[in-house]
Design a protein around this motif. Structure first.
Motif, short mmCIF file in Angstrom:
data_model
loop_
_atom_site.label_atom_id
_atom_site.label_comp_id
_atom_site.label_asym_id
_atom_site.label_seq_id
_atom_site.Cartn_x
_atom_site.Cartn_y
_atom_site.Cartn_z
N MET A 1 79.98 7.47 -9.36
CA MET A 1 79.23 8.38 -8.50
C MET A 1 78.43 9.34 -9.38
SD MET A 1 79.54 9.45 -4.86
CE MET A 1 80.74 8.24 -4.59
N ARG A 2 77.27 9.70 -8.92
CA ARG A 2 76.36 10.60 -9.66
C ARG A 2 75.95 11.73 -8.72
NH1 ARG A 2 70.59 10.29 -11.69
NH2 ARG A 2 70.76 10.79 -13.89
N TYR A 3 75.95 12.96 -9.23
CA TYR A 3 75.59 14.11 -8.42
C TYR A 3 74.48 14.92 -9.08
CZ TYR A 3 79.76 13.50 -5.53
OH TYR A 3 80.71 13.01 -4.67
N ALA A 4 73.55 15.36 -8.26
CA ALA A 4 72.53 16.31 -8.69
C ALA A 4 72.99 17.68 -8.23
CB ALA A 4 71.19 15.97 -8.06
N MET A 5 72.99 18.62 -9.14
CA MET A 5 73.31 20.00 -8.78
C MET A 5 72.00 20.69 -8.42
SD MET A 5 76.48 19.68 -8.98
CE MET A 5 77.00 21.33 -8.57
N VAL A 6 71.91 21.17 -7.18
CA VAL A 6 70.66 21.67 -6.64
C VAL A 6 70.78 23.16 -6.34
CG1 VAL A 6 69.01 21.45 -4.75
CG2 VAL A 6 70.15 19.42 -5.64
N CYS A 7 69.81 23.92 -6.84
CA CYS A 7 69.74 25.36 -6.57
C CYS A 7 68.30 25.68 -6.17
CB CYS A 7 70.15 26.15 -7.81
SG CYS A 7 70.14 27.93 -7.57
N LYS A 8 68.13 26.31 -5.04
CA LYS A 8 66.80 26.65 -4.51
C LYS A 8 65.90 25.41 -4.47
CE LYS A 8 64.93 30.42 -5.96
NZ LYS A 8 64.42 31.46 -6.87
N ASN A 9 66.47 24.29 -3.97
CA ASN A 9 65.77 23.02 -3.77
C ASN A 9 65.33 22.36 -5.08
OD1 ASN A 9 66.17 23.72 -1.17
ND2 ASN A 9 64.06 23.60 -0.54
N ARG A 10 65.87 22.77 -6.20
CA ARG A 10 65.49 22.17 -7.47
C ARG A 10 66.72 21.65 -8.20
NH1 ARG A 10 60.60 24.05 -11.09
NH2 ARG A 10 60.52 22.16 -12.31
N VAL A 11 66.62 20.46 -8.77
CA VAL A 11 67.74 19.87 -9.51
C VAL A 11 67.87 20.61 -10.84
CG1 VAL A 11 68.64 17.79 -10.58
CG2 VAL A 11 67.36 17.62 -8.44
N ILE A 12 69.04 21.23 -11.05
CA ILE A 12 69.26 22.00 -12.27
C ILE A 12 70.19 21.29 -13.26
CG2 ILE A 12 68.74 24.22 -11.20
CD1 ILE A 12 71.80 24.69 -11.03
N ASP A 13 70.90 20.25 -12.77
CA ASP A 13 71.77 19.48 -13.65
C ASP A 13 72.15 18.19 -12.94
OD1 ASP A 13 73.25 18.84 -15.89
OD2 ASP A 13 74.84 20.31 -15.54
N ILE A 14 72.54 17.20 -13.74
CA ILE A 14 73.03 15.92 -13.22
C ILE A 14 74.43 15.71 -13.79
CG2 ILE A 14 72.70 13.41 -13.20
CD1 ILE A 14 70.44 14.73 -11.75
N LEU A 15 75.38 15.37 -12.93
CA LEU A 15 76.75 15.10 -13.37
C LEU A 15 77.06 13.63 -13.13
CD1 LEU A 15 78.54 18.25 -11.91
CD2 LEU A 15 77.63 17.92 -14.21
N GLU A 16 77.48 12.96 -14.17
CA GLU A 16 77.83 11.53 -14.11
C GLU A 16 79.32 11.37 -13.90
OE1 GLU A 16 75.61 9.05 -14.39
OE2 GLU A 16 73.87 10.16 -15.13
N ASN A 17 79.70 10.60 -12.92
CA ASN A 17 81.09 10.19 -12.66
C ASN A 17 82.12 11.32 -12.65
OD1 ASN A 17 80.27 7.46 -12.55
ND2 ASN A 17 80.25 7.41 -14.79
N PRO A 18 81.88 12.40 -11.91
CA PRO A 18 82.94 13.41 -11.82
C PRO A 18 84.11 12.85 -11.01
CG PRO A 18 81.16 13.95 -10.32
CD PRO A 18 80.72 12.75 -11.09
N VAL A 19 85.30 13.40 -11.21
CA VAL A 19 86.49 12.94 -10.50
C VAL A 19 86.36 13.16 -9.00
CG1 VAL A 19 88.99 13.26 -10.29
CG2 VAL A 19 87.90 13.38 -12.54
N GLU A 20 85.78 14.29 -8.64
CA GLU A 20 85.53 14.60 -7.22
C GLU A 20 84.19 15.32 -7.11
OE1 GLU A 20 87.86 18.81 -6.75
OE2 GLU A 20 89.06 16.99 -6.56
N ALA A 21 83.73 15.51 -5.89
CA ALA A 21 82.45 16.19 -5.68
C ALA A 21 82.51 17.57 -6.34
CB ALA A 21 82.16 16.34 -4.20
#
Length: 99
Positions: A1-21
């Motif tokens: 699973m891959r997550y984009a961390m979004v702040c004020k509608n902008r992607v500020i970081d990408i997290l690869e394969n976290p254990v949970e959301a």
């Protein structure tokens, strides 16, 4: 699973394969940071449209409007500076008896 961390509608970081959301605290100005599932095409700096739930690279119209307002303010400041210089020069000419 891959997550984009979004702040004020902008992607500020990408997290690869976290254990949970992931859950991040708000930024230093109190803006919420949200984890949004994404694919490999999403990059840091992209925009997230909360209505359509899609990521995109365009610059929103709001930024153009802000730039236009900044340009207007700069032009107004330039005009004020020019007028102040003309006024000071005129005063010097009057004091010197030239005008």
């Amino acid at each position: 699973m891959r997550y984009a961390m979004v702040c004020k509608n902008r992607v500020i970081d990408i997290l690869e394969n976290p254990v949970e959301a992931p859950r991040w605290p708000a930024d230093d100005k109190g803006n919420e940071v949200t984890a949004v599932e994404c694919d490999n095409n999403v990059k840091v700096g992209m925009f997230f449209d909360t209505d359509s739930k899609t990521f995109c690279c365009y610059i929103p119209k709001v930024r153009v409007d802000k730039l236009t307002r900044i340009e207007i303010l700069l032009n107004a400041s330039k005009e004020k500076i020019e007028n102040a210089a003309i006024d000071a020069y005129t005063e010097d000419l009057i004091e010197g008896g030239i005008l």
